[in-house]
Design a protein around this motif. Sequence first.
Motif, PDB file in Angstrom:
ATOM      1  N   ASP A 300     123.169 -63.936  58.648  1.00 41.11           N
ATOM      2  CA  ASP A 300     122.928 -63.562  60.038  1.00 41.11           C
ATOM      3  C   ASP A 300     123.583 -62.222  60.366  1.00 41.11           C
ATOM      4  O   ASP A 300     124.615 -61.855  59.770  1.00 41.11           O
ATOM      5  N   ILE A 301     122.948 -61.499  61.272  1.00 39.06           N
ATOM      6  CA  ILE A 301     123.555 -60.322  61.895  1.00 39.06           C
ATOM      7  C   ILE A 301     123.251 -60.421  63.386  1.00 39.06           C
ATOM      8  O   ILE A 301     122.095 -60.619  63.784  1.00 39.06           O
ATOM      9  N   LYS A 302     124.295 -60.330  64.209  1.00 36.34           N
ATOM     10  CA  LYS A 302     124.135 -60.393  65.659  1.00 36.34           C
ATOM     11  C   LYS A 302     124.664 -59.116  66.287  1.00 36.34           C
ATOM     12  O   LYS A 302     125.431 -58.374  65.669  1.00 36.34           O
ATOM     13  N   LEU A 303     124.277 -58.898  67.531  1.00 35.71           N
ATOM     14  CA  LEU A 303     124.746 -57.739  68.291  1.00 35.71           C
ATOM     15  C   LEU A 303     125.465 -58.271  69.518  1.00 35.71           C
ATOM     16  O   LEU A 303     124.868 -58.992  70.333  1.00 35.71           O
ATOM     17  N   ASP A 304     126.774 -57.970  69.650  1.00 32.18           N
ATOM     18  CA  ASP A 304     127.504 -58.499  70.803  1.00 32.18           C
ATOM     19  C   ASP A 304     127.356 -57.587  72.016  1.00 32.18           C
ATOM     20  O   ASP A 304     126.657 -56.568  71.977  1.00 32.18           O
ATOM     21  N   ARG A 305     128.041 -57.938  73.083  1.00 33.23           N
ATOM     22  CA  ARG A 305     127.893 -57.204  74.340  1.00 33.23           C
ATOM     23  C   ARG A 305     128.492 -55.806  74.285  1.00 33.23           C
ATOM     24  O   ARG A 305     128.214 -54.970  75.139  1.00 33.23           O
ATOM     25  N   MET A 308     128.441 -54.095  69.148  1.00 37.66           N
ATOM     26  CA  MET A 308     129.048 -54.241  67.827  1.00 37.66           C
ATOM     27  C   MET A 308     128.199 -55.210  67.004  1.00 37.66           C
ATOM     28  O   MET A 308     127.876 -56.310  67.455  1.00 37.66           O
ATOM     29  N   TYR A 309     127.802 -54.775  65.812  1.00 31.80           N
ATOM     30  CA  TYR A 309     127.092 -55.667  64.913  1.00 31.80           C
ATOM     31  C   TYR A 309     128.099 -56.614  64.253  1.00 31.80           C
ATOM     32  O   TYR A 309     129.166 -56.190  63.794  1.00 31.80           O
ATOM     33  N   ILE A 310     127.755 -57.896  64.195  1.00 33.73           N
ATOM     34  CA  ILE A 310     128.601 -58.890  63.541  1.00 33.73           C
ATOM     35  C   ILE A 310     127.759 -59.601  62.487  1.00 33.73           C
ATOM     36  O   ILE A 310     126.786 -60.291  62.807  1.00 33.73           O
ATOM     37  N   GLY A 311     128.116 -59.394  61.219  1.00 38.76           N
ATOM     38  CA  GLY A 311     127.390 -60.005  60.114  1.00 38.76           C
ATOM     39  C   GLY A 311     128.096 -61.258  59.617  1.00 38.76           C
ATOM     40  O   GLY A 311     129.324 -61.349  59.662  1.00 38.76           O
ATOM     41  N   SER A 312     127.320 -62.236  59.153  1.00 35.25           N
ATOM     42  CA  SER A 312     127.879 -63.485  58.622  1.00 35.25           C
ATOM     43  C   SER A 312     127.366 -63.712  57.210  1.00 35.25           C
ATOM     44  O   SER A 312     126.172 -63.580  56.950  1.00 35.25           O
ATOM     45  N   VAL A 313     128.277 -64.066  56.314  1.00 32.53           N
ATOM     46  CA  VAL A 313     127.915 -64.359  54.933  1.00 32.53           C
ATOM     47  C   VAL A 313     128.505 -65.712  54.555  1.00 32.53           C
ATOM     48  O   VAL A 313     129.646 -66.031  54.912  1.00 32.53           O
ATOM     49  N   THR A 314     127.698 -66.552  53.902  1.00 28.09           N
ATOM     50  CA  THR A 314     128.201 -67.854  53.451  1.00 28.09           C
ATOM     51  C   THR A 314     128.728 -67.728  52.020  1.00 28.09           C
ATOM     52  O   THR A 314     128.187 -66.985  51.200  1.00 28.09           O
ATOM     53  N   ILE A 315     129.781 -68.476  51.744  1.00 28.30           N
ATOM     54  CA  ILE A 315     130.424 -68.505  50.430  1.00 28.30           C
ATOM     55  C   ILE A 315     130.394 -69.938  49.926  1.00 28.30           C
ATOM     56  O   ILE A 315     130.858 -70.854  50.610  1.00 28.30           O
ATOM     57  N   ASP A 316     129.825 -70.148  48.731  1.00 27.59           N
ATOM     58  CA  ASP A 316     129.738 -71.490  48.148  1.00 27.59           C
ATOM     59  C   ASP A 316     130.378 -71.516  46.772  1.00 27.59           C
ATOM     60  O   ASP A 316     130.151 -70.616  45.957  1.00 27.59           O
ATOM     61  N   ASN A 317     131.181 -72.559  46.526  1.00 26.90           N
ATOM     62  CA  ASN A 317     131.701 -72.832  45.183  1.00 26.90           C
ATOM     63  C   ASN A 317     130.673 -73.700  44.467  1.00 26.90           C
ATOM     64  O   ASN A 317     130.474 -74.861  44.818  1.00 26.90           O
ATOM     65  N   LEU A 318     130.005 -73.141  43.469  1.00 28.29           N
ATOM     66  CA  LEU A 318     128.927 -73.855  42.787  1.00 28.29           C
ATOM     67  C   LEU A 318     129.448 -74.840  41.750  1.00 28.29           C
ATOM     68  O   LEU A 318     128.669 -75.621  41.205  1.00 28.29           O
ATOM     69  N   GLN A 361     131.316 -75.084  51.779  1.00 28.65           N
ATOM     70  CA  GLN A 361     130.704 -73.831  52.216  1.00 28.65           C
ATOM     71  C   GLN A 361     131.547 -73.190  53.321  1.00 28.65           C
ATOM     72  O   GLN A 361     131.921 -73.838  54.300  1.00 28.65           O
ATOM     73  N   ARG A 362     131.857 -71.934  53.133  1.00 30.36           N
ATOM     74  CA  ARG A 362     132.647 -71.182  54.106  1.00 30.36           C
ATOM     75  C   ARG A 362     131.809 -70.038  54.664  1.00 30.36           C
ATOM     76  O   ARG A 362     130.895 -69.529  54.002  1.00 30.36           O
ATOM     77  N   VAL A 363     132.132 -69.614  55.877  1.00 28.83           N
ATOM     78  CA  VAL A 363     131.434 -68.496  56.509  1.00 28.83           C
ATOM     79  C   VAL A 363     132.448 -67.395  56.817  1.00 28.83           C
ATOM     80  O   VAL A 363     133.475 -67.647  57.454  1.00 28.83           O
ATOM     81  N   LEU A 364     132.180 -66.201  56.320  1.00 30.80           N
ATOM     82  CA  LEU A 364     133.000 -65.025  56.609  1.00 30.80           C
ATOM     83  C   LEU A 364     132.191 -64.069  57.473  1.00 30.80           C
ATOM     84  O   LEU A 364     130.969 -63.980  57.340  1.00 30.80           O
ATOM     85  N   THR A 365     132.872 -63.348  58.348  1.00 28.87           N
ATOM     86  CA  THR A 365     132.173 -62.403  59.231  1.00 28.87           C
ATOM     87  C   THR A 365     132.782 -61.011  59.104  1.00 28.87           C
ATOM     88  O   THR A 365     133.978 -60.858  58.814  1.00 28.87           O
TER      89      THR A 365
END
Length: 442
Positions: A300-305, A308-318, A361-365
């Motif tokens: 995901d990428i969002k635009l705040d008020r 500012m662009y805020i990107g989200s990336v998921t991290i998985d231990n396979l 699963q973790r989410v980093l921004t």
Amino acid sequence: MSKPLLEVIGLRRIFGAEPQLGVLHADLCLQESEKVSIVGSSGSGKSTLLSMLAGLQRPDCGSILFAGRNLWELTTRERCRIRQHQICFISQFTSLIESLTTLDNLLLAQRLSGVDFSPSSRDQAYQCLERVDLKEQANTPAKFLSGGEVRRAIFARAMLSEPKLILADEPTSNLDSQMEQNLFDLLIDICQQSDSALIVVTHNVSLADRLDRRLTLEDGILHGDPTHNPPRAESQPQLEQNKSLVLFSRRALLIGSVLSLVSVPVWIERNAQRLRNKSLLERSKLERLTFSGLGTELVDIKLDRKDMYIGSVTIDNLDVTQDLFLLPTNVEIFVQAGTAWSPFPAVWSLSSQSVVHVDRQRVLTFEFSDLPEKYTELVPGYLHVRINLTYLIANSPQPQYSPLERRDSFFVYLLPINPNPERLELNHFPGQPPLFIPMPPH
């Protein structure tokens, strides 16, 4: 008489069947704030000795008492804490992570130990950089520092931890004579101001003689006055026994090298091989985790008020059977302009700047803004953006082996903050234009 900060008795560690490979015998007593140098030829065992004093390599026999505690009777966690807060090890190899800024390299140890950032910790890091004349390079990536600047940054990092003992292995190697003198002056000054004791290994005898004592490691045996204090009466029999053991060992090894009839006991070679195999196995597991056991996805990428662009990336231990710890270190944003990619600033969000245990699963921004007004349009009205994310990967929050670095690249078409409606109409979207369009790597 005060108790010594460091007391080493009958230390020994050898590798393989070579007579001179490792440390055969070392005694040493170091008082608080005392500065001692160790000289010796290449291969005499200096680095092995220093790594044992730092609690990085276990000796075959002998004891290392630091502040009255035997390092090798402590748990691994307890030794790690001592290395984090009381013993600073300066390697002969440059140990900065090139993708991090100078300031972030100083703060990396705190981040790895899970310490939350605070304005005071950053202020302290800036002060350390100022003391080594690197404040102007605080936000410069380490890959752009000169050789002398890298060494000064490593000294600043040592200063930041305020250790009781600094162990420096050839800290001025591969530098010209003037730079070597300047850095050695700086190291002594750091020890004096922080009241730290110092053991430094060096080939430069003139530098070694500037410290309180000079010891020599020759053929695996540490020579010179091991202490300013007289030997304790109760330790004298043990000392004589150790000396006899050394003489016997050297004679046996010499006969073995000439007659090929006597060799170092087989168990020593097997033990050394077992440790090498274990190290290689752990390294192989970590490499597999880093490059095959970790799944990442830009979701995901969002635009705040505040635009500012805020990107989200998921991290998985396979591979859930293996522990995996991750530290986000760097974010890079590039926008295509013509045939070139122009860099723009980006940072990990504050919530994503600490060590993450990837047990689910973790989410980093991450955050970025200030993108260019002129850019190349591969899709009408959209910027073509490359996002590079870098992390350090380890199998423990306090790793015994150096973490590995992994970098992931994601490509997206991104809607500008002030888009051109006429250009967007050329895409014939059925509804509102999406903020971003993910693309496969290319």
